[in-house]
Write a protein that holds these residues in place. Structure first.
Motif, PDB file in Angstrom:
ATOM      1  N   LEU A 100       0.804  -1.213   0.000  1.00 50.60           N
ATOM      2  CA  LEU A 100       0.000   0.000   0.000  1.00 50.60           C
ATOM      3  C   LEU A 100       0.843   1.271   0.000  1.00 50.60           C
ATOM      4  O   LEU A 100       0.451   2.287  -0.579  1.00 50.60           O
ATOM      5  N   CYS A 101       2.018   1.236   0.653  1.00 52.95           N
ATOM      6  CA  CYS A 101       2.796   2.458   0.886  1.00 52.95           C
ATOM      7  C   CYS A 101       3.931   2.687  -0.094  1.00 52.95           C
ATOM      8  O   CYS A 101       4.417   3.815  -0.217  1.00 52.95           O
ATOM      9  N   HIS A 102       4.378   1.667  -0.763  1.00 54.52           N
ATOM     10  CA  HIS A 102       5.584   1.758  -1.590  1.00 54.52           C
ATOM     11  C   HIS A 102       5.299   2.462  -2.909  1.00 54.52           C
ATOM     12  O   HIS A 102       4.552   1.955  -3.755  1.00 54.52           O
ATOM     13  N   THR A 103       5.877   3.648  -3.120  1.00 50.94           N
ATOM     14  CA  THR A 103       5.788   4.356  -4.392  1.00 50.94           C
ATOM     15  C   THR A 103       6.633   3.618  -5.421  1.00 50.94           C
ATOM     16  O   THR A 103       7.802   3.337  -5.174  1.00 50.94           O
ATOM     17  N   ARG A 104       6.041   3.321  -6.573  1.00 52.84           N
ATOM     18  CA  ARG A 104       6.763   2.466  -7.515  1.00 52.84           C
ATOM     19  C   ARG A 104       6.309   2.683  -8.957  1.00 52.84           C
ATOM     20  O   ARG A 104       5.269   3.284  -9.216  1.00 52.84           O
ATOM     21  N   LEU A 105       7.110   2.130  -9.831  1.00 49.69           N
ATOM     22  CA  LEU A 105       6.874   2.181 -11.262  1.00 49.69           C
ATOM     23  C   LEU A 105       5.814   1.149 -11.642  1.00 49.69           C
ATOM     24  O   LEU A 105       5.766   0.059 -11.078  1.00 49.69           O
ATOM     25  N   VAL A 106       4.967   1.512 -12.623  1.00 49.38           N
ATOM     26  CA  VAL A 106       3.958   0.577 -13.118  1.00 49.38           C
ATOM     27  C   VAL A 106       4.039   0.542 -14.642  1.00 49.38           C
ATOM     28  O   VAL A 106       3.933   1.583 -15.299  1.00 49.38           O
ATOM     29  N   GLU A 107       4.259  -0.635 -15.175  1.00 53.04           N
ATOM     30  CA  GLU A 107       4.287  -0.822 -16.627  1.00 53.04           C
ATOM     31  C   GLU A 107       2.871  -1.072 -17.118  1.00 53.04           C
ATOM     32  O   GLU A 107       2.197  -2.005 -16.654  1.00 53.04           O
ATOM     33  N   VAL A 108       2.396  -0.254 -18.049  1.00 54.03           N
ATOM     34  CA  VAL A 108       1.003  -0.356 -18.481  1.00 54.03           C
ATOM     35  C   VAL A 108       0.849  -1.017 -19.845  1.00 54.03           C
ATOM     36  O   VAL A 108      -0.257  -1.354 -20.255  1.00 54.03           O
ATOM     37  N   GLY A 109       1.940  -1.193 -20.569  1.00 55.43           N
ATOM     38  CA  GLY A 109       1.855  -1.815 -21.887  1.00 55.43           C
ATOM     39  C   GLY A 109       1.851  -3.328 -21.808  1.00 55.43           C
ATOM     40  O   GLY A 109       1.972  -3.926 -20.735  1.00 55.43           O
ATOM     41  N   PRO A 126       5.641   2.179 -22.206  1.00 59.81           N
ATOM     42  CA  PRO A 126       4.547   2.935 -21.583  1.00 59.81           C
ATOM     43  C   PRO A 126       4.564   2.728 -20.065  1.00 59.81           C
ATOM     44  O   PRO A 126       4.442   1.607 -19.571  1.00 59.81           O
ATOM     45  N   LEU A 127       4.719   3.836 -19.333  1.00 60.84           N
ATOM     46  CA  LEU A 127       4.911   3.752 -17.882  1.00 60.84           C
ATOM     47  C   LEU A 127       3.964   4.682 -17.145  1.00 60.84           C
ATOM     48  O   LEU A 127       3.523   5.706 -17.670  1.00 60.84           O
ATOM     49  N   GLY A 287      24.078   1.620 -28.403  1.00 61.54           N
ATOM     50  CA  GLY A 287      23.273   2.715 -27.878  1.00 61.54           C
ATOM     51  C   GLY A 287      22.686   2.364 -26.522  1.00 61.54           C
ATOM     52  O   GLY A 287      23.231   1.564 -25.759  1.00 61.54           O
ATOM     53  N   LYS A 288      21.531   2.953 -26.226  1.00 61.18           N
ATOM     54  CA  LYS A 288      20.891   2.799 -24.920  1.00 61.18           C
ATOM     55  C   LYS A 288      19.717   1.820 -24.953  1.00 61.18           C
ATOM     56  O   LYS A 288      18.821   1.893 -24.118  1.00 61.18           O
ATOM     57  N   LYS A 289      19.730   0.929 -25.920  1.00 60.29           N
ATOM     58  CA  LYS A 289      18.613  -0.009 -26.043  1.00 60.29           C
ATOM     59  C   LYS A 289      18.899  -1.292 -25.273  1.00 60.29           C
ATOM     60  O   LYS A 289      19.969  -1.878 -25.389  1.00 60.29           O
ATOM     61  N   HIS A 290      17.912  -1.686 -24.478  1.00 60.22           N
ATOM     62  CA  HIS A 290      17.989  -2.925 -23.703  1.00 60.22           C
ATOM     63  C   HIS A 290      16.608  -3.548 -23.659  1.00 60.22           C
ATOM     64  O   HIS A 290      15.624  -2.964 -24.128  1.00 60.22           O
ATOM     65  N   LEU A 291      16.527  -4.725 -23.051  1.00 58.90           N
ATOM     66  CA  LEU A 291      15.223  -5.312 -22.779  1.00 58.90           C
ATOM     67  C   LEU A 291      14.459  -4.416 -21.804  1.00 58.90           C
ATOM     68  O   LEU A 291      15.069  -3.744 -20.958  1.00 58.90           O
ATOM     69  N   PRO A 292      13.127  -4.374 -21.885  1.00 53.89           N
ATOM     70  CA  PRO A 292      12.351  -3.476 -21.014  1.00 53.89           C
ATOM     71  C   PRO A 292      12.643  -3.660 -19.525  1.00 53.89           C
ATOM     72  O   PRO A 292      12.702  -2.685 -18.776  1.00 53.89           O
ATOM     73  N   SER A 293      12.861  -4.902 -19.088  1.00 52.02           N
ATOM     74  CA  SER A 293      13.086  -5.148 -17.663  1.00 52.02           C
ATOM     75  C   SER A 293      14.345  -4.463 -17.156  1.00 52.02           C
ATOM     76  O   SER A 293      14.404  -4.011 -16.005  1.00 52.02           O
ATOM     77  N   VAL A 294      15.373  -4.348 -18.012  1.00 49.54           N
ATOM     78  CA  VAL A 294      16.615  -3.685 -17.615  1.00 49.54           C
ATOM     79  C   VAL A 294      16.361  -2.196 -17.373  1.00 49.54           C
ATOM     80  O   VAL A 294      16.823  -1.617 -16.377  1.00 49.54           O
ATOM     81  N   HIS A 295      15.622  -1.551 -18.271  1.00 49.41           N
ATOM     82  CA  HIS A 295      15.288  -0.131 -18.085  1.00 49.41           C
ATOM     83  C   HIS A 295      14.453   0.079 -16.822  1.00 49.41           C
ATOM     84  O   HIS A 295      14.676   1.030 -16.062  1.00 49.41           O
ATOM     85  N   LEU A 296      13.478  -0.787 -16.611  1.00 50.44           N
ATOM     86  CA  LEU A 296      12.581  -0.626 -15.470  1.00 50.44           C
ATOM     87  C   LEU A 296      13.339  -0.765 -14.150  1.00 50.44           C
ATOM     88  O   LEU A 296      13.092  -0.019 -13.191  1.00 50.44           O
TER      89      LEU A 296
END
Length: 358
Positions: A100-109, A126-127, A287-296
């Protein structure tokens, strides 16, 4: 759908198992471990463990329909007699509050389908961000009133000599306080003496709107005062209870250094991220391209670091009473207490520096 299946099923199994033990059905001989109960409690803690998975899909509102089911488990397991059992229940309690309390990233795609496994840039993902809202904060306050407030009242009565607590019960209460406060620590503002002089402490001011209070006061202030009172009572009447002294020191450590995560956990997360990034790197893609999980994971690490830097221990956030009580335990007659206290004291000196020598 995962929560909808697992939480009611596990809650029903755990409640039934505890009730059977109370009615004398399938009762173990002596103090044998109840493996069925422990397995279900551990599984429940994993289901609601929002920090130990690399899937960024959960929001606080997702678990609100199942809070009462989890509370039915907590009501019958928080005060179990065996340490291994009640500690698992404490982990469930902490996990629920963290969700409930943890501010976090949410992947919506949607990763499955077209583009699956492709290297992408951060802008292509999409985040959204989950920040605890009014509903989540209301649920947190109800949980604190239901589970934290009675324990704190009991500890306060004990510190005043109005009631007596057995060693095991005192240690269980201290561990429960630690787990509950760890779960909400990200929304507990630091104790402050005077105005901030540290530039870092003025960052992320918007988080102050979501800070949790107890009776209109900072949670860390209230708990610090209570732990000092309990320590004074133990020194006076029961100075051989080294496990309770250690429990108090762990609470002190959390009050000073834990804001969702402590420094050691952030360090471990950084190392895990480096290892995962190296393992999943595609040498053919530059470049800066990676799998999505690495960026997240990288974005999550940056957020955790910002929160840690905002609440970095400085002289203004180091209460003198807490420092005095830690120092008193550094010369305790039991080595088990001295080891924990001295480690914490050296950690304090390393953060604040020579200014705390005065």
């Amino acid at each position: 759908k995962g929560l909808q299946f697992f939480i009611p099923t596990l809650a029903r199994c755990i409640s039934t198992r505890v009730r059977e033990r109370g009615e004398g059905i399938k009762v173990e001989i002596g103090h044998k471990l109840d493996e069925e109960l422990q397995f279900n409690l551990q599984l429940l803690s994993e289901v609601i463990g929002v920090k130990n998975v690399g899937v960024f899909r959960s929001r606080g509102r997702d678990i609100l329909p199942w809070v009462e089911d989890i509370c039915s488990v907590l009501d019958c397991t928080l005060n179990l007699g065996l340490k291994d059992e009640y500690e698992l229940s404490h982990i469930v309690m902490s996990g629920l509050l963290t969700w409930l309390c943890h501010t976090r990233l949410v992947e919506v795609g949607d990763r499955v389908g077209r583009g699956w496994g492709e290297m992408v840039s951060p802008q292509e993902i999409p985040l959204e961000w989950y920040v605890p809202g009014e509903q989540e904060m209301m649920a947190v306050n109800k949980l604190l009133e239901r589970y934290l407030a009675p324990v704190m009242r009991q500890l306060e009565s004990f510190s005043k000599g109005e009631i007596t607590l057995e060693k095991e019960e005192l240690q269980r209460n201290l561990k429960l306080v630690l787990k509950i406060l760890t779960g909400v620590s990200e929304l507990m503002e630091p104790e402050r003496n005077g105005e901030w002089e540290s530039v870092l402490s003025t960052n992320l001011k918007w988080m102050e709107k979501a800070s949790i209070k107890l009776g209109g006061q900072s949670v860390r202030v209230v708990v610090n005062r209570l732990m000092c009172m309990v320590q004074d009572k133990l020194v006076k009447d029961n100075s051989d209870d080294y496990e309770s002294f250690s429990g108090i020191l762990y609470v002190f450590d959390m009050l000073l250094f834990c804001y969702g995560m402590d420094e050691d956990e952030i360090g471990d997360h950084i190392e895990d991220h480096k290892r995962e990034k190296l393992h999943r790197e595609d040498k053919l893609v530059k470049g800066k391209k990676h799998l999505p999980s690495v960026h997240l994971e990288r974005i999550t690490l940056q957020w955790e670091t910002h929160v840690w830097l905002k609440n970095l221990l400085v002289l203004e956030s180091l209460p003198r009473s807490l420092l005095d009580h830690i120092f008193a335990l550094c010369i305790h007659r039991y080595s088990e207490v001295r080891v924990v206290a001295q480690e914490l004291f050296l950690k304090l000196v390393g953060r604040v520096g020579k200014s705390c020598h005065n």
